[in-house]
Scaffold this motif. Structure first.
Motif, PDB file in Angstrom:
ATOM      1  N   ASN A  12       1.124  -1.498   0.135  1.00  0.00           N
ATOM      2  CA  ASN A  12       0.064   0.348   0.169  1.00  0.00           C
ATOM      3  C   ASN A  12       1.156   1.100  -0.226  1.00  0.00           C
ATOM      4  OD1 ASN A  12      -2.716  -1.165  -0.164  1.00  0.00           O
ATOM      5  ND2 ASN A  12      -2.355  -1.603   2.070  1.00  0.00           N
ATOM      6  N   LEU A  13       1.846   1.210  -0.118  1.00  0.00           N
ATOM      7  CA  LEU A  13       3.321   2.533  -0.478  1.00  0.00           C
ATOM      8  C   LEU A  13       2.434   3.381  -1.235  1.00  0.00           C
ATOM      9  CD1 LEU A  13       5.981   3.097   0.907  1.00  0.00           C
ATOM     10  CD2 LEU A  13       7.014   2.463  -1.272  1.00  0.00           C
ATOM     11  N   SER A  14       1.925   3.008  -1.929  1.00  0.00           N
ATOM     12  CA  SER A  14       1.861   4.460  -3.386  1.00  0.00           C
ATOM     13  C   SER A  14       0.748   5.089  -2.601  1.00  0.00           C
ATOM     14  CB  SER A  14       1.373   3.798  -4.977  1.00  0.00           C
ATOM     15  OG  SER A  14       0.431   3.004  -4.515  1.00  0.00           O
ATOM     16  N   TRP A  15      -0.315   4.447  -1.235  1.00  0.00           N
ATOM     17  CA  TRP A  15      -1.749   5.289  -1.036  1.00  0.00           C
ATOM     18  C   TRP A  15      -0.950   6.179  -0.579  1.00  0.00           C
ATOM     19  CZ3 TRP A  15      -6.435   5.382  -2.177  1.00  0.00           C
ATOM     20  CH2 TRP A  15      -6.967   4.243  -2.626  1.00  0.00           C
ATOM     21  N   LEU A  16       0.257   6.830   0.240  1.00  0.00           N
ATOM     22  CA  LEU A  16       1.068   7.564   0.412  1.00  0.00           C
ATOM     23  C   LEU A  16       0.770   8.958  -0.074  1.00  0.00           C
ATOM     24  CD1 LEU A  16       3.993   6.511   3.014  1.00  0.00           C
ATOM     25  CD2 LEU A  16       1.981   6.835   4.113  1.00  0.00           C
ATOM     26  N   SER A  17       0.903   8.861  -1.241  1.00  0.00           N
ATOM     27  CA  SER A  17       0.638   9.905  -2.303  1.00  0.00           C
ATOM     28  C   SER A  17      -0.632   9.940  -2.424  1.00  0.00           C
ATOM     29  CB  SER A  17       1.765  10.159  -3.422  1.00  0.00           C
ATOM     30  OG  SER A  17       1.399   8.555  -4.448  1.00  0.00           O
ATOM     31  N   ILE A  18      -1.252   9.220  -3.019  1.00  0.00           N
ATOM     32  CA  ILE A  18      -2.789   9.376  -3.596  1.00  0.00           C
ATOM     33  C   ILE A  18      -3.297   9.573  -2.826  1.00  0.00           C
ATOM     34  CG2 ILE A  18      -4.345   7.868  -4.116  1.00  0.00           C
ATOM     35  CD1 ILE A  18      -2.462   5.449  -5.143  1.00  0.00           C
ATOM     36  N   VAL A  19      -2.885   9.551  -1.573  1.00  0.00           N
ATOM     37  CA  VAL A  19      -4.490  10.240  -0.280  1.00  0.00           C
ATOM     38  C   VAL A  19      -4.396  11.549  -0.061  1.00  0.00           C
ATOM     39  CG1 VAL A  19      -5.072   7.625   1.143  1.00  0.00           C
ATOM     40  CG2 VAL A  19      -2.883   9.490   1.906  1.00  0.00           C
ATOM     41  N   TYR A  20      -2.979  12.057  -0.261  1.00  0.00           N
ATOM     42  CA  TYR A  20      -2.083  13.248  -0.001  1.00  0.00           C
ATOM     43  C   TYR A  20      -3.063  13.599  -1.295  1.00  0.00           C
ATOM     44  CZ  TYR A  20       0.847  17.036   0.095  1.00  0.00           C
ATOM     45  OH  TYR A  20       1.688  18.926   0.089  1.00  0.00           O
ATOM     46  N   THR A  21      -2.479  14.050  -3.013  1.00  0.00           N
ATOM     47  CA  THR A  21      -2.858  14.442  -3.598  1.00  0.00           C
ATOM     48  C   THR A  21      -4.220  14.626  -4.101  1.00  0.00           C
ATOM     49  OG1 THR A  21      -2.643  12.668  -5.044  1.00  0.00           O
ATOM     50  CG2 THR A  21      -0.755  14.042  -4.927  1.00  0.00           C
ATOM     51  N   MET A  22      -5.918  13.046  -3.731  1.00  0.00           N
ATOM     52  CA  MET A  22      -6.649  12.828  -3.608  1.00  0.00           C
ATOM     53  C   MET A  22      -7.004  14.560  -2.414  1.00  0.00           C
ATOM     54  SD  MET A  22      -7.936  10.015  -4.462  1.00  0.00           S
ATOM     55  CE  MET A  22      -7.458   9.224  -3.149  1.00  0.00           C
ATOM     56  N   ALA A  23      -7.170  14.287  -1.303  1.00  0.00           N
ATOM     57  CA  ALA A  23      -7.297  15.541  -0.296  1.00  0.00           C
ATOM     58  C   ALA A  23      -7.086  16.543  -0.938  1.00  0.00           C
ATOM     59  CB  ALA A  23      -6.238  15.461   0.814  1.00  0.00           C
TER      60      ALA A  23
END
Length: 589
Positions: free
Chosen positions: A83-94
């Motif tokens: 799930n490492l990629s979610w660190l950038s996904i949740v940041y940019t989506m928020a």
């Protein structure tokens, strides 16, 4: 800005009228002189508010900019996790979702408490992240940091509405300058934290706790824009709460989140043909279309966003340019550090961080230069055409990069990002000037910010997808013949390639020796340079779109007047008579 105290002489006071609750802000057609007191531009409330905006932006950019270069190190420490990629996904989506919501909400109810709340979220998110013992916990912390950043990256319109229009470029550049360390040398800071502190990567979040705390203090002490009562005389918050566009909010947030997840997944975690990617894009895309139709045709008292803004060619062009310019920074902030680590590494972590920081340093220099040159020289449209054209030439020239061209590549990238930083600094402020209704600064620019992030996200995904496809071809084409020639058995080639790409030890590959490892590593560098070449060719196409969009800009020079949209008031509101938000609330049938 020495004569700013005198610019107030051209300002216009508030006039308020209302009928029922159907209220909209419109441009004042009968302007009178406003009375901003002498010394206001040097007052603690004004300068302290700019400090709050700048420190908030520093926290927002640092929230991911300091973490991105050391993701691999973090994953080794508290992972590994798929799930490492979610660190950038949740940041940019928020940020993408939050910009529109924050802008609309604060236009109606006032900005102060929302921005204080954003700073609180930043502090909490940084604390959670600093104590994380798993990638999943860190993802939760990054979500809070991203939500906080959705208020903090609103800096450009919050600053723009506080200064005279003619000084917006230099005013926004000034607040952006406070965030320069996070934008420019974040890789150096991150690597130094890992190499020279006992807490390692967690030191990054300790720094962010401090930055967010300073921003929070400044928001609380100094930032006092017009309140709900000042904006809507005689109206009640409950009236606006009742007629808020909740369905539009649901469609926008749900559609954009699901769509961006699909875009982020495609070609990275999953193939573009996978059910997960197809379902998210198929669900999210139509939801956004329904949202647009709803905003256009539903008879809404308070729509979430003015979709008709997209019909304004000048404003839309400014938003597109800002998105394309930002895509260079966000896209190549991943590509360039990888190029440094693979092709141009010095063997020293901090020195490699310094090389990786060239992109950000040049970007900041360009953005700060844009603020000064535009204020003095104007000719915004011409500058954007030239900077985007030159930036495209320099970036396209990066296609000549190879493992032996470190100096040339650094110089070309520096010039390219200087130009794009210049263009982004101009275009971002241009979205505030080109906005048809200056009283909907948060709504219009917040929506524009979401579109900007969507454009940069899509462009970044294009870069990463093209790169991954090219690497899948160039690595076998370059490395396989090199290691076979060096003596590696044919049966060991597949394992060698797998270990090489994934970073696993090569010494365990059957038939391996030092000469084979050296031959494979050298061929790998050239394979990567061949793949990166394609990325720079793709970037030329995006630059061409940016140049075309620049020709569609209106005459922004004529909009650089002495008008000020919003001024601040003191703690107890005892100087409310000196507060002037250039808005007129009028009756509608």
């Amino acid at each position: 800005m020495a004569n700013l105290d005198d610019t107030a002489k051209n300002e216009t006071p508030l006039t308020y009228t209302s009928e029922k609750s159907n209220i909209h802000a419109v441009k004042d057609q009968t302007q009178e002189t406003a009375d901003i007191p002498r010394g206001y531009w040097r007052s603690s409330i004004f300068l302290g508010s700019l400090a709050a905006i700048g420190m908030g932006l520093l926290s927002a950019i640092g929230g991911f900019g300091l973490l991105a270069p050391i993701l691999g190190i973090v994953n080794q420490d508290i992972g590994p996790s798929k799930n490492l990629s979610w660190l950038s996904i949740v940041y940019t989506m928020a940020i993408a979702v939050g910009l529109t919501v924050v802008g609309r909400f604060t236009d109606i109810f006032g900005r102060r408490h929302t921005f204080i709340g954003g700073a609180v979220l930043g502090v909490v998110g940084s604390i959670v992240s600093s104590r994380a013992n798993s990638i999943e916990t860190l993802i939760g912390g990054m979500l809070l940091i991203g939500l906080a950043a959705s208020t903090q990256v609103s800096y450009f319109y919050v600053t723009a509405e506080l200064v005279p229009r003619k000084y917006r470029f230099i005013g926004v550049a000034g607040t952006y300058g406070l965030a320069a360390p996070a934008t420019s040398i974040s890789p150096v800071i991150a690597y130094a934290c890992v190499a020279h502190t006992s807490a390692g990567w967690r030191t990054v979040f300790y720094i962010l706790i401090g930055c967010n705390s300073v921003a929070l203090l400044c928001w609380v002490l100094f930032y006092r824009p017009p309140t709900f009562e000042m904006k809507h005389r005689g109206q009640q918050k409950i009236e606006y709460a009742k007629k808020f566009d909740y369905l539009g909010l649901l469609l926008f947030v749900g559609g954009l989140v699901v769509f961006l997840i699909g875009i982020e997944w495609g070609g990275n975690l999953y193939s573009w043909s996978s059910a997960r990617v197809i379902c998210t894009i198929v669900v999210g895309g139509p939801a956004l279309i329904v949202f647009v139709v709803w905003e256009l045709y539903a008879r809404l008292a308070e729509p979430l966003v003015p979709i008709t803004l997209l019909a304004d060619t000048g404003w839309t062009a400014a938003v597109v340019i800002s998105g394309l310019a930002a895509s260079v920074y966000y896209g190549f902030s991943v590509v360039w550090p990888n190029m440094v680590s693979i092709m141009f590494t010095t063997g020293d972590l901090v020195k490699d961080g310094a090389l990786a920081s060239i992109l950000g340093i040049a970007w900041v220099c360009g953005s700060l230069t844009a603020g000064t040159t535009t204020t003095v020289l104007k000719h915004v449209k011409l500058q954007l055409i030239v900077t985007f054209l030159l930036g495209g030439i320099f970036l396209g020239s990066m296609a000549t990069s190879n493992p032996d061209s470190r100096t040339r590549s650094c110089i070309l990238l520096a010039f390219a990002n200087f130009c794009f930083g210049w263009a982004e600094g101009q275009s971002l402020v241009s979205t505030t000037l080109a906005l048809p209704n200056q009283q909907e600064m948060g709504t219009g620019c917040g929506f524009g910010g979401s579109v900007r992030f969507a454009i940069s996200t899509i462009a970044s995904v294009v870069y990463s997808t093209v790169l991954s496809h090219r690497l899948a071809v160039t690595i076998p084409d370059h490395v396989t013949p090199a290691v076979l020639k060096a003596g590696l058995p044919q049966s060991s080639v597949a394992e060698f390639l797998t270990n090489l790409v994934s970073g696993l030890p090569l010494k365990n590959v059957p038939g391996i020796d030092t000469s084979i490892i050296l031959a494979g590593a050298n061929a790998y560098e050239y394979a990567c340079s061949d793949a990166y070449r394609t990325i720079f060719f793709v970037a030329i196409a995006f630059c061409g779109v940016g140049v075309i969009a620049a020709f569609s800009l209106p005459n922004l020079d004529a909009l650089m007047t002495n008008d000020v949209e919003t001024s601040l008031h003191h703690r107890n509101g005892d100087q409310e008579s000196k507060v002037h938000e250039r808005a007129v609330v009028v009756r509608t049938p």
